[in-house]
Design an enzyme around this catalytic site. Structure first.
Site, PDB file in Angstrom:
ATOM      1  N   LYS A 164       0.817  -1.212   0.000  1.00 50.77           N
ATOM      2  CA  LYS A 164       0.000   0.000   0.000  1.00 50.77           C
ATOM      3  C   LYS A 164       0.851   1.263   0.000  1.00 50.77           C
ATOM      4  O   LYS A 164       0.381   2.317  -0.403  1.00 50.77           O
ATOM      5  CB  LYS A 164      -0.974  -0.018   1.167  1.00 50.77           C
ATOM      6  CG  LYS A 164      -1.953  -1.184   1.026  1.00 50.77           C
ATOM      7  CD  LYS A 164      -3.185  -1.042   1.871  1.00 50.77           C
ATOM      8  CE  LYS A 164      -4.215  -2.104   1.536  1.00 50.77           C
ATOM      9  NZ  LYS A 164      -3.813  -3.472   1.945  1.00 50.77           N
TER      10      LYS A 164
HETATM   11  C1  LIG Z   1      -4.496  -4.547   1.452  1.00 49.91           C
HETATM   12  C2  LIG Z   1      -3.745  -5.819   1.390  1.00 49.91           C
HETATM   13  C3  LIG Z   1      -4.149  -6.857   0.543  1.00 49.91           C
HETATM   14  C4  LIG Z   1      -5.413  -6.768  -0.288  1.00 49.91           C
HETATM   15  O1  LIG Z   1      -5.301  -5.778  -1.284  1.00 49.91           O
HETATM   16  P1  LIG Z   1      -6.628  -5.231  -1.975  1.00 49.91           P
HETATM   17  O2  LIG Z   1      -6.184  -4.123  -2.875  1.00 49.91           O
HETATM   18  O3  LIG Z   1      -7.516  -4.764  -0.874  1.00 49.91           O
HETATM   19  O4  LIG Z   1      -7.223  -6.366  -2.727  1.00 49.91           O
HETATM   20  C5  LIG Z   1      -3.366  -7.986   0.494  1.00 49.91           C
HETATM   21  N1  LIG Z   1      -2.248  -8.113   1.240  1.00 49.91           N
HETATM   22  C6  LIG Z   1      -1.838  -7.143   2.062  1.00 49.91           C
HETATM   23  C7  LIG Z   1      -0.609  -7.347   2.878  1.00 49.91           C
HETATM   24  C8  LIG Z   1      -2.551  -5.957   2.163  1.00 49.91           C
HETATM   25  O5  LIG Z   1      -2.132  -4.990   2.986  1.00 49.91           O
END
Ligand SMILES: *Cc1c(COP(=O)(O)O)cnc(C)c1O
Length: 463
Positions: A112
């Site tokens: 993210k």
């Molecule tokens: C947010 C997240 C996901 C899922 O991603 P999305 O975009 O919500 O599908 C998977 N793994 C980790 C470690 C995350 O922080």
């Protein structure tokens, strides 16, 4: 470039307006009116370029007049400066045709950061120019919140308020949210699960009085600018492995469908992606939907991959919009059904569209643990539980001759207990955050109640 809502009834906005707005006023999500495409030569020319250069080329066509080239290059440079790896998103090899895209070298050790660091810089420039101040609000299953706080801490033009489900995030995740000391950072532990947090954020956006009073802005994965920033690493990784001259596939550990939707956008832009594979944990609503056509909410069952513990997958609405031929009314109807009865049925045509573009699979808790152990034994690679869900599902989807890239979405040190239980290794935090367990925490508990939350937030941001 203009942006329209997936429910067809909100004002059409520019990139900058859509970014600052987050959720559209008709409850929908903003998407570009058209998707720009690259020629094969343009894609081939990205191979071997620095990540920042690929980011510029991929994102620029979406910005319209919102930022000058110079401004945008500086924004990108600042966004990725704090990453702990020069390649930003390096690939490592797991098997003959299987690669892992390490997306965890940012400041909070999860993918993210790629989008959130970018959004922090974009907001700073846009708000500075407008002389405005906003309240960033986000719900998190763990990683979004820390990434948002890291991206916005100490900025002048924003307060950042993060709602997380009390007791349902890992200790590293919680500490990343509660230890920043800047006065514009507000972490709130809600008595509920992630879907409750996300629902309250949506409620706040739909409370127009509150929304306007505190100048609410959203940076959850519904924000188009976040999806866009994630399109970049599909291009950087695929061109490293020979695209556009050969096809590649991706497997994406999925919760809110933001990351994999970015892959879908990359494909529409001309990147030759063979299969896009949705990988879910035991909270497998997306996998079930692709199998049965019925999107049916169930209770969230906490797992060792908590960032994927989701039953309402916000960004799925974006792909539904395309699956329904961009018919906003059809999407609005489905979302109304979901709101009322906790379920909707995807039409036959839309289901065929989804199956044409996506495969899916799920990993149980035992399968996830076994994959962490097996991967460590066979490659020395220590996977976080989310990445392990991806690797397990990817292994079942491998096709001879088509490289598979599995997205490693978090660093194993964010989930040390689950990783150690699976493979006996206690992954260490990178040096730059080694003192995380010593820093003092600052957090406010709150009931899962809209009025209480709104009052608390107004009090915090006026303090
Ligand atoms: C947010 C997240 C996901 C899922 O991603 P999305 O975009 O919500 O599908 C998977 N793994 C980790 C470690 C995350 O922080």
């Amino acid at each position: 470039m203009q942006y329209v809502s997936t429910r067809g009834k909100a004002p059409i906005l520019s990139f900058e307006e859509a970014m600052l707005t987050g959720l559209a006023r008709d409850g929908g999500l903003y998407v570009p009116e058209t998707i720009p495409t690259f020629t094969a030569d343009e894609i081939a020319a990205m191979a071997g370029q620095p990540y920042e250069e690929i980011a510029f080329r991929v994102m620029k066509p979406y910005l319209g007049e919102s930022f000058t080239d110079d401004e945008f290059r500086q924004i990108i440079a600042k966004a990725y400066d704090g990453f702990g790896h020069d390649a930003r998103a390096p690939l490592v090899q797991l098997g003959p045709d299987h690669f892992l895209l390490e997306l965890f070298h940012g400041p909070t050790l999860a993918f993210k950061d790629f989008a959130m660091q970018m959004i922090g810089q974009l907001f700073e420039v846009a708000l500075g120019r407008r002389g405005e101040r906003v309240t960033i609000i986000g719900a998190t299953s763990g990683d979004t919140g820390s990434a948002a706080i890291e991206a916005f801490r100490g900025l002048d033009a924003v307060d950042v308020v993060i709602l997380f489900p009390q007791g349902r995030v890992s200790e590293v995740q919680r500490r990343q949210m509660t230890t920043p000391s800047e006065s514009n950072v507000h972490a709130i532990a809600v008595e509920g699960d992630f879907d409750d947090c996300q629902a309250r954020v949506k409620d706040m956006f739909n409370d127009f009085d509150f929304r306007d009073r505190v100048k609410l802005a959203g940076v959850n994965s519904i924000n188009w600018a976040r999806v866009l920033a994630q399109v970049v690493y599909y291009f950087s990784s695929a061109t490293s492995l020979g695209a556009p001259h050969r096809k590649v596939s991706f497997t994406v550990p999925t919760g809110n469908f933001g990351d994999i939707f970015a892959g879908f956008v990359a494909q529409k832009m001309g990147l030759p992606i063979d299969r896009l594979v949705i990988a879910t944990n035991q909270n497998d609503i997306l996998h079930r939907t692709l199998q049965s056509g019925a999107y049916t909410k169930e209770a969230v069952v906490p797992s060792i991959s908590p960032s994927m513990d989701i039953q309402v997958s916000s960004n799925f609405e974006r792909v539904l919009f395309d699956a329904y031929g961009r018919d906003g009314e059809a999407v609005a109807q489905q979302m109304a059904d979901l709101g009322q009865g906790g379920a909707f049925r995807v039409s036959q045509g839309a289901l065929e569209f989804l199956r044409e573009h996506f495969d899916s699979g799920r990993a149980s808790e035992d399968e996830t643990t076994a994959t962490i152990a097996r991967s460590f034994a066979h490659t020395g690679e220590v996977l976080c539980p989310h990445s392990a869900v991806g690797v397990k599902v990817a292994e079942e989807a491998l096709q001879p001759g088509v490289p598979m890239i599995t997205l490693a979405t978090a660093h194993p040190a964010k989930f040390p207990a689950a990783v150690e239980a699976a493979c006996g290794v206690s992954p260490a935090l990178p040096k730059r955050m080694a003192d995380l367990y010593e820093r003092p925490e600052r957090v406010t508990d709150c009931a899962n109640d809209l009025a209480a939350l709104e009052a608390l937030i107004e009090e915090k941001i006026s303090a």
